[in-house]
Write an enzyme that holds these catalytic residues in place. Structure first.
Site, PDB file in Angstrom:
ATOM      1  N   TRP A 101       0.833  -1.210   0.000  1.00  0.00           N
ATOM      2  CA  TRP A 101       0.000   0.000   0.000  1.00  0.00           C
ATOM      3  C   TRP A 101       0.859   1.247   0.000  1.00  0.00           C
ATOM      4  O   TRP A 101       0.513   2.255  -0.614  1.00  0.00           O
ATOM      5  CB  TRP A 101      -0.993  -0.012   1.157  1.00  0.00           C
ATOM      6  CG  TRP A 101      -2.010  -1.100   0.974  1.00  0.00           C
ATOM      7  CD1 TRP A 101      -2.134  -2.232   1.715  1.00  0.00           C
ATOM      8  CD2 TRP A 101      -3.005  -1.179  -0.063  1.00  0.00           C
ATOM      9  NE1 TRP A 101      -3.150  -3.011   1.210  1.00  0.00           N
ATOM     10  CE2 TRP A 101      -3.705  -2.395   0.126  1.00  0.00           C
ATOM     11  CE3 TRP A 101      -3.366  -0.365  -1.130  1.00  0.00           C
ATOM     12  CZ2 TRP A 101      -4.745  -2.801  -0.713  1.00  0.00           C
ATOM     13  CZ3 TRP A 101      -4.403  -0.751  -1.965  1.00  0.00           C
ATOM     14  CH2 TRP A 101      -5.083  -1.962  -1.752  1.00  0.00           C
ATOM     15  N   ASP A 168      -1.585   6.880   6.107  1.00  0.00           N
ATOM     16  CA  ASP A 168      -2.644   5.983   5.653  1.00  0.00           C
ATOM     17  C   ASP A 168      -2.925   5.034   6.819  1.00  0.00           C
ATOM     18  O   ASP A 168      -2.106   4.170   7.136  1.00  0.00           O
ATOM     19  CB  ASP A 168      -2.157   5.205   4.422  1.00  0.00           C
ATOM     20  CG  ASP A 168      -3.150   4.132   3.983  1.00  0.00           C
ATOM     21  OD1 ASP A 168      -4.235   4.017   4.598  1.00  0.00           O
ATOM     22  OD2 ASP A 168      -2.839   3.405   3.017  1.00  0.00           O
ATOM     23  N   LYS A 192     -12.809  -1.241   7.308  1.00  0.00           N
ATOM     24  CA  LYS A 192     -12.203  -2.196   8.233  1.00  0.00           C
ATOM     25  C   LYS A 192     -12.704  -1.935   9.653  1.00  0.00           C
ATOM     26  O   LYS A 192     -13.479  -2.702  10.183  1.00  0.00           O
ATOM     27  CB  LYS A 192     -10.686  -2.140   8.130  1.00  0.00           C
ATOM     28  CG  LYS A 192     -10.221  -2.542   6.712  1.00  0.00           C
ATOM     29  CD  LYS A 192      -8.825  -2.111   6.428  1.00  0.00           C
ATOM     30  CE  LYS A 192      -8.493  -2.043   4.959  1.00  0.00           C
ATOM     31  NZ  LYS A 192      -8.615  -3.276   4.220  1.00  0.00           N
TER      32      LYS A 192
END
Ligand code: PMP
Length: 356
Positions: A101, A168, A192
């Protein structure tokens, strides 16, 4: 619903949230309308977004200069939106590469401005978080991925830096208290720890996101969303409503310090089972292990399908590892009960006893 859902995202949410959300699909409070058909300009929705914002502020104890936005486009859009809004000609941002990511964030940011990769754990298979990274005070910001959903590593302490961090936090947002003053901007896809897919939480320090570039599309400027209270265009009403329900649940559970304590215990139950086994190995370096995404392997790969079948029989879903790394990954987000974590720990122990 008896399954233990260890999916990486979209992921488990509290059952009480599902119940209340399903009631609101039929009728939101006494409004006479489904939450799916209310106007985003209605009093009902104004109350929903105001409470959701204020709960994020309360849970993180955000100082006044921080604002909460609910945007769309996922964390993936924040990869470029951050750089696009924060970088200027002649300015440089530092990036720490801790997994796929981060790589994606770097790739997108490079399209928008000057980026310097300060450190990377790629040569270590992303099994750890780079330490003691030198950070030049001339950088505009330093970007980190606080939790690496795929490789299963997590920052447990944040770098000491003379410049603000942009983070992030897609896979560990709202899972623990934060030294918030270190962060200029935090973003996280909701799917999430917060809510369903479709909304992205962005926390900005308004003193950090000050100058606005005028040459950007309106939708891609933080200033637009700050000025319009995340309602410049039609926001994802239902996703924000479900996020509000999860935030209320989190507050009732005792807030971030309490959930962190519980998350630590849950992760420990599973890591202890892995470490105590002869068949399984944890893949991340111990000091950097994630409490949210537990990655592990079977030393004998041929037993993989058998283990997944055993999990299936125990009502455990979602533990197959990411396609890029293989093995297993148990995502133990806030809403996973300690009982669920204990069940997985026991399944690992039993499997080891029977097959080692
Ligand atoms: N960052 C991290 C750490 C992630 O785990 C994910 C999704 N799994 C993303 C970014 C991408 O998020 P989205 O799908 O919301 O764009």
């Amino acid at each position: 619903m008896t399954k233990y859902n260890f999916n990486p995202g979209p992921a488990i949410l509290p059952h009480s949230v599902f119940e209340e959300a399903s009631r609101a699909v039929l009728e939101l409070g006494k409004s006479g309308l489904s939450v799916l058909e209310i106007s985003h300009r209605s009093k009902e929705f104004e109350e929903i977004i105001a409470e959701a914002k204020s709960l994020v502020k309360e849970l993180y104890s955000l100082p006044d200069e921080y604002e909460v936005l609910f945007l769309q486009g996922g964390a993936s859009s924040q990869f470029f939106m951050t750089a696009m809004n924060l970088l200027r000609p002649g300015s440089t941002a530092g990036y720490i590469d801790t997994g796929s990511w981060s790589e994606k964030a770097i790739k997108e940011a490079k399209l928008m401005g000057d980026i310097k990769v300060l450190a990377s754990s790629k040569d270590k298979g992303y099994r750890c978080i780079p330490k003691d990274v030198t950070i030049d005070d001339g950088l505009t910001y330093v970007h980190i991925t606080s939790n690496n959903t795929i490789s299963g590593t997590q920052y447990h302490t944040f770098p000491d830096t003379p410049v603000k961090l942009v983070a992030d936090m897609s896979s560990d947002v709202l899972s623990k208290p934060l030294p918030i003053e270190k962060f200029g901007l935090i973003y996280a896809g909701a799917q999430k720890n917060l809510g369903p897919a479709g909304v992205t939480l962005v926390i900005v320090n308004k003193n950090f996101v000050t100058e606005t570039r005028e040459d950007l599309p309106t939708m891609l400027k933080y200033s637009t969303h700050l000025a319009k209270n995340s309602m410049f265009n039609t926001p994802p009403v239902f996703a924000i409503y479900v996020s509000l329900l999860t935030l209320r649940w989190l507050k009732k559970e005792g807030g971030l310090a309490a959930i962190d304590k519980r998350n630590t215990k849950k992760a420990q139950l599973i890591y202890d089972a892995i470490d105590g086994s002869r068949l399984f190995d944890g893949t991340a370096q111990k000091e950097d292990r994630s409490k949210m995404n537990i990655t592990f392997l079977l030393r004998e790969e041929s037993l993989t399908a058998k283990f997944l079948n055993v999990c299936n029989d125990a009502q455990i879903v979602g533990v197959k590892g990411h396609r890029s790394v293989g093995g297993f990954r148990a995502s133990v987000y806030n809403a996973m009960s300690p009982e669920g974590a204990a069940v997985l720990g026991q399944v690992i122990k039993d499997f080891d006893r029977r097959n080692a």
